[in-house]
Design a protein around this motif. Structure first.
Motif, mmCIF file in Angstrom:
data_model
loop_
_atom_site.group_PDB
_atom_site.id
_atom_site.type_symbol
_atom_site.label_atom_id
_atom_site.label_comp_id
_atom_site.label_asym_id
_atom_site.label_seq_id
_atom_site.Cartn_x
_atom_site.Cartn_y
_atom_site.Cartn_z
ATOM 1 N N ARG A 192 45.484 31.775 32.527
ATOM 2 C CA ARG A 192 45.384 32.121 33.942
ATOM 3 C C ARG A 192 44.969 33.576 34.073
ATOM 4 N NH1 ARG A 192 48.832 34.732 36.860
ATOM 5 N NH2 ARG A 192 50.571 34.280 35.463
ATOM 6 N N LYS A 193 43.925 33.795 34.873
ATOM 7 C CA LYS A 193 43.442 35.140 35.137
ATOM 8 C C LYS A 193 43.102 35.250 36.613
ATOM 9 C CE LYS A 193 41.396 35.596 30.510
ATOM 10 N NZ LYS A 193 40.138 35.828 29.734
ATOM 11 N N GLN A 194 42.705 36.442 37.029
ATOM 12 C CA GLN A 194 42.229 36.628 38.385
ATOM 13 C C GLN A 194 40.747 36.965 38.358
ATOM 14 O OE1 GLN A 194 46.325 38.487 40.195
ATOM 15 N NE2 GLN A 194 44.396 39.209 41.023
ATOM 16 N N PHE A 195 39.973 36.267 39.185
ATOM 17 C CA PHE A 195 38.537 36.483 39.270
ATOM 18 C C PHE A 195 38.125 36.594 40.730
ATOM 19 C CE2 PHE A 195 38.955 34.222 35.188
ATOM 20 C CZ PHE A 195 38.189 35.032 34.352
ATOM 21 N N ASP A 238 31.842 40.292 34.161
ATOM 22 C CA ASP A 238 33.081 40.089 33.420
ATOM 23 C C ASP A 238 34.235 39.663 34.321
ATOM 24 O OD1 ASP A 238 33.534 42.366 34.852
ATOM 25 O OD2 ASP A 238 34.157 43.600 33.140
ATOM 26 N N SER A 239 33.969 39.525 35.650
ATOM 27 C CA SER A 239 35.084 39.241 36.557
ATOM 28 C C SER A 239 34.739 38.357 37.746
ATOM 29 C CB SER A 239 35.675 40.558 37.086
ATOM 30 O OG SER A 239 34.676 41.279 37.798
ATOM 31 N N SER A 286 37.299 34.618 47.720
ATOM 32 C CA SER A 286 38.348 35.617 47.596
ATOM 33 C C SER A 286 38.536 36.012 46.145
ATOM 34 C CB SER A 286 39.655 35.041 48.160
ATOM 35 O OG SER A 286 40.725 35.929 48.001
ATOM 36 N N ASP A 287 39.298 37.082 45.956
ATOM 37 C CA ASP A 287 39.789 37.456 44.643
ATOM 38 C C ASP A 287 41.006 36.580 44.395
ATOM 39 O OD1 ASP A 287 40.633 38.647 42.338
ATOM 40 O OD2 ASP A 287 41.198 40.549 43.241
ATOM 41 N N ILE A 288 40.950 35.698 43.409
ATOM 42 C CA ILE A 288 41.928 34.613 43.349
ATOM 43 C C ILE A 288 42.342 34.309 41.917
ATOM 44 C CG2 ILE A 288 40.357 32.658 43.097
ATOM 45 C CD1 ILE A 288 43.162 32.930 45.702
#
Length: 454
Positions: free
Chosen positions: A3-6, A51-52, A70-72
């Protein structure tokens, strides 16, 4: 599990392709992208310039029914990119108003949906009338740019229950929605029901570790029950099992010196104190129209006092990202003049521990006792009550000897204490932990569902 934020972006040139950052090593295995319960097969490629950011083609976006970009949080599991979580807050009491679609509680939900933490998830409010079962979509209320907006979205990963009262909760249509989403769609549903005072007492009283924190409590069965507890404790509380906000509570005291009974209560005119020569006359006069078999009789506790007024405490406990209980907020509540409860609507006043315990050592001792007891109670209630519980609001007292007593546990705790400016930090923490637990349940449902659905 990964799990990451992108940051999400829309791809217009290749509408059917999803590009993921070069930092994602599992790209070759990915075949699907999902949002809530919607899963879309698609071609997934590596974006060697980012990278994001995950760039989702327009056609895929439409199939996913993403309401906005969104940034999620993004979960990677086996062959699927999972965007979210998509968290539904289930309630009732909707209106036709575009400005206040959930009536007086619209501001509460708007604050919940726009907290700093909430920006890392898709949060919406919905009711049973918003569900289209045939198409598998919900018309949810989002709060964006200081206004309410409705979007059609898939069924959520997790549901947070914020039904307003027991009457609504027990409605057949509401119960069917809850059962169907849980049973047919395996959607975790947390804080599923209101606690009953007697049920909680009976669940806890046989546990030796927590029994000492419970005031002696009995189901009302007649005057004898009240007389017995009065002879032991000098004063008792007669409470409705399913009451809230301090409504319908009677405090009865017996004076051995004068052989008289005193009753404090509150009606539409305010706080009242009445004197009677017999308990039977008191009951027949004040409680003649009340179904006393829905009431409990509880031992009165000689509470700590501040400036001559009794004080008790509201403690919020929440589960964190790991599903572990922590104390998120503590407030002192001082009873109003002539009131037998500390509820704000009865004239009560909210203070911080620092304000009523200026001595550091005394304050730390009280705080440690309150924390230890409420965490123990949280774990025991969680272990005995059916369903997923993510938060509990405790009303507890401390007697003159420093012993902690449980008065009530609330599965849907009110938030009026957070109107006090010095408790704003607790307000923020509880909102963050609500999302943390929703993330915890999402991860469990996605990666170890056997732990949730047995």
């Amino acid at each position: 599990m990964n799990r990451k934020q992108f940051q999400l972006a829309e791809g217009t040139r290749e509408p059917g392709i999803v590009y993921v950052p070069y930092t994602v090593s599992e790209t070759n295995a990915l075949r699907y992208i999902s949002f809530g319960t919607c899963v879309v097969p698609c071609e997934i490629k590596t974006d060697y310039l980012s990278d994001s950011t995950i760039t989702i083609g327009r056609e895929v976006l439409q199939e996913l029914r993403l309401p906005f970009l969104s940034d999620i949080h993004v979960f990677l599991h086996d062959d699927t990119i999972i965007i979210g979580p998509l968290i539904g807050i289930f309630t009732a009491g909707f209106t036709e108003s575009q400005l206040r679609p959930i009536g007086e509680r619209s501001l509460f939900f708007a604050n919940l949906l726009t907290s700093k933490t909430a920006q890392k998830a898709y949060l919406f409010v919905f009711g049973s009338h918003n569900i289209n079962w045939q198409e598998g979509i919900i018309t949810g209320y989002f709060y964006n740019q200081e206004r309410w907006v409705q979007y059609d979205i898939p069924f959520p990963n997790v549901v947070y229950d914020r039904l307003p009262n027991r009457k609504t909760e027990n409605h057949r249509a509401i119960a069917r929605v809850k059962n169907r989403l849980q049973q047919e769609y395996l959607i975790p549903w947390f804080n599923p029901g209101f606690f009953n005072k007697w049920d909680i007492y009976t669940l806890l009283k046989n546990d030796k570790e927590v029994a000492s924190y419970l005031p002696e409590t009995r189901l009302f069965s007649g005057f004898e029950e009240v007389e017995l507890l009065l002879s032991k404790y000098r004063h008792v509380y007669i409470k409705p099992m399913n009451g809230s906000l301090g409504n319908g509570i009677y405090q009865v005291r017996y004076s051995f010196e004068h052989n008289e009974y005193y009753c404090r209560y509150r009606d539409e005119e305010g706080n009242k104190l009445r004197k009677y020569h017999s308990l039977e006359f008191l009951m027949n006069h004040l409680l003649a129209d009340v179904d006393l078999h829905t009431f409990i009789v509880q031992q009165g506790i000689p509470l700590l006092r501040v400036n001559g007024n009794p004080v008790d405490f509201r403690i919020h406990t929440n589960k964190n990202r790991s599903g572990e209980w922590i104390v998120s907020a503590i407030a002192a509540k001082i009873a109003g003049q002539g009131s037998m409860t500390t509820h704000i609507n009865n004239g009560g006043e909210v203070k911080t521990l620092e304000e009523i315990f200026p001595d550091d050592k005394e304050r730390q001792t009280i705080k440690e006792r309150l924390t230890t007891v409420t965490l123990l109670l949280s774990k025991q209630i969680d272990a005995t009550v059916t369903g997923y519980i993510g938060e509990i609001g405790f009303d507890v007292g401390v007697d003159k000897n420093g012993h902690v007593w449980l008065f009530e546990a609330n599965s849907k705790p009110g938030r009026s204490i957070f109107d006090y400016p010095k408790l704003r930090e607790g307000d923020l923490i509880t909102k963050e932990l609500f999302l943390d637990y929703a993330l915890h349940l999402t991860e469990k449902a996605l990666f170890t569902p056997e732990e949730l659905f047995q």
